[in-house]
Design a protein around this motif. Sequence first.
Motif, PDB file in Angstrom:
ATOM      1  N   ASN A   3     -30.812 -40.954 -86.530  1.00 48.73           N
ATOM      2  CA  ASN A   3     -31.461 -41.110 -85.236  1.00 48.73           C
ATOM      3  C   ASN A   3     -30.450 -41.301 -84.113  1.00 48.73           C
ATOM      4  N   LYS A   4     -29.609 -40.316 -83.893  1.00 51.94           N
ATOM      5  CA  LYS A   4     -28.668 -40.363 -82.779  1.00 51.94           C
ATOM      6  C   LYS A   4     -29.440 -40.023 -81.505  1.00 51.94           C
ATOM      7  N   PRO A   5     -29.406 -40.912 -80.498  1.00 48.21           N
ATOM      8  CA  PRO A   5     -30.233 -40.722 -79.306  1.00 48.21           C
ATOM      9  C   PRO A   5     -30.118 -39.351 -78.673  1.00 48.21           C
ATOM     10  N   VAL A   8     -31.779 -36.659 -80.905  1.00 45.13           N
ATOM     11  CA  VAL A   8     -33.235 -36.776 -80.925  1.00 45.13           C
ATOM     12  C   VAL A   8     -33.824 -36.359 -79.589  1.00 45.13           C
ATOM     13  N   SER A   9     -33.176 -36.719 -78.491  1.00 43.53           N
ATOM     14  CA  SER A   9     -33.668 -36.346 -77.168  1.00 43.53           C
ATOM     15  C   SER A   9     -33.761 -34.833 -77.023  1.00 43.53           C
ATOM     16  N   ARG A  12     -37.063 -33.177 -78.319  1.00 45.42           N
ATOM     17  CA  ARG A  12     -38.368 -33.448 -77.703  1.00 45.42           C
ATOM     18  C   ARG A  12     -39.031 -32.207 -77.125  1.00 45.42           C
ATOM     19  N   GLU A  55     -42.291 -43.901 -77.145  1.00 47.88           N
ATOM     20  CA  GLU A  55     -42.280 -42.685 -77.959  1.00 47.88           C
ATOM     21  C   GLU A  55     -41.251 -42.878 -79.056  1.00 47.88           C
ATOM     22  N   VAL A  56     -41.625 -42.597 -80.300  1.00 45.75           N
ATOM     23  CA  VAL A  56     -40.742 -42.815 -81.445  1.00 45.75           C
ATOM     24  C   VAL A  56     -40.602 -41.528 -82.238  1.00 45.75           C
ATOM     25  N   PHE A  57     -39.462 -41.371 -82.843  1.00 42.32           N
ATOM     26  CA  PHE A  57     -39.163 -40.205 -83.676  1.00 42.32           C
ATOM     27  C   PHE A  57     -39.596 -40.496 -85.103  1.00 42.32           C
ATOM     28  N   PHE A  68     -42.918 -36.575 -83.545  1.00 43.11           N
ATOM     29  CA  PHE A  68     -42.849 -37.808 -82.781  1.00 43.11           C
ATOM     30  C   PHE A  68     -44.222 -38.482 -82.769  1.00 43.11           C
ATOM     31  N   ALA A 136     -34.009 -44.143 -81.182  1.00 41.58           N
ATOM     32  CA  ALA A 136     -35.178 -43.257 -81.227  1.00 41.58           C
ATOM     33  C   ALA A 136     -36.429 -43.961 -81.729  1.00 41.58           C
ATOM     34  N   THR A 138     -36.502 -46.733 -83.835  1.00 41.19           N
ATOM     35  CA  THR A 138     -36.427 -47.389 -85.136  1.00 41.19           C
ATOM     36  C   THR A 138     -35.906 -48.818 -85.050  1.00 41.19           C
TER      37      THR A 138
END
Length: 292
Positions: A3-5, A8-9, A12, A55-57, A68, A136, A138
């Motif tokens: 979950n590297k920001p 993950v961004s 989206r 909002e979560v991954f 998501f 993300a 977690t």
Amino acid sequence: MRNKPDAVSALRHRSDTRVAVVAGETPILKRLDGEALSVWFSHGETQLLGDGLEEVFLGLAPDGAPRFARLLDRAQIEPLRERPELFVTDLRSVALKRLVPEDELGPLGQGKALLDWHARHRFCAQCGAPTTSGAAGTKRECSACGAQHFPRTDPVVIMLVTRGETCLLARQARFAPGMYSCIAGFIEPGETFEDAVRRESWEEAGLRVGTVRYIASQPWPFPSSLMIGCIAEALNDEIVLDMTELEAGRWFTRDEALAMLEGTHPEGFTSPQHLAIANTLLKAWAVEGERV
């Protein structure tokens, strides 16, 4: 994928990205052609539902598509209920009525449980300062003291206590009329699940338990439990119910258990529906002949 920001961004706004949406604690479903429903919205579609609080991954689907979950304010529930392209109902009904494909139910439960945790953990348990979502979705982070907080799952034992050719089933006042189920309880700190089965059987029904055998587990996002299903062997016959927890309970024969599963019990008694792990435990003993 970790979950590297930044990574993950970037996911989206992919064309194959899909988002499950929950308003407060209530899932928002999308109507497809005919009577079909789905938990999945495109990211663009979620923008039309209202401002997101979190909002979560959730991860990647088997085909690599990003997934998501998004939390809306509970005040949005009634306005969304009026929109003909949407279907708004509680998670229990989604599962019991099989309103969405089976492979969508798990991610919806995961998303609801994770979003519920975020909604309940806005402040640091260590210093009381506000926290923010990180990694993300977690974890939550405290900028005041640096503490990091991670989602928790509450382990619960649920057991079918048997004695020879009979099993103990009980009911709480909140159950549907005539429905009996297995007894259950939360695992306490420092306790094995076998010891929790023995303690809960004694506390709720006055039964001493010997052998305990694990059968299956089930996530239970109401809001965030893991049900650990067991069959346990009682060492005594006399039932002494904890009437603060239960309103009735007794031994049922195997034939009675089968009739309850089939909906043909002569007294109208029923068992939990397919959604509940109690149904799985009862079938394992009554239908498949599982023993401790």
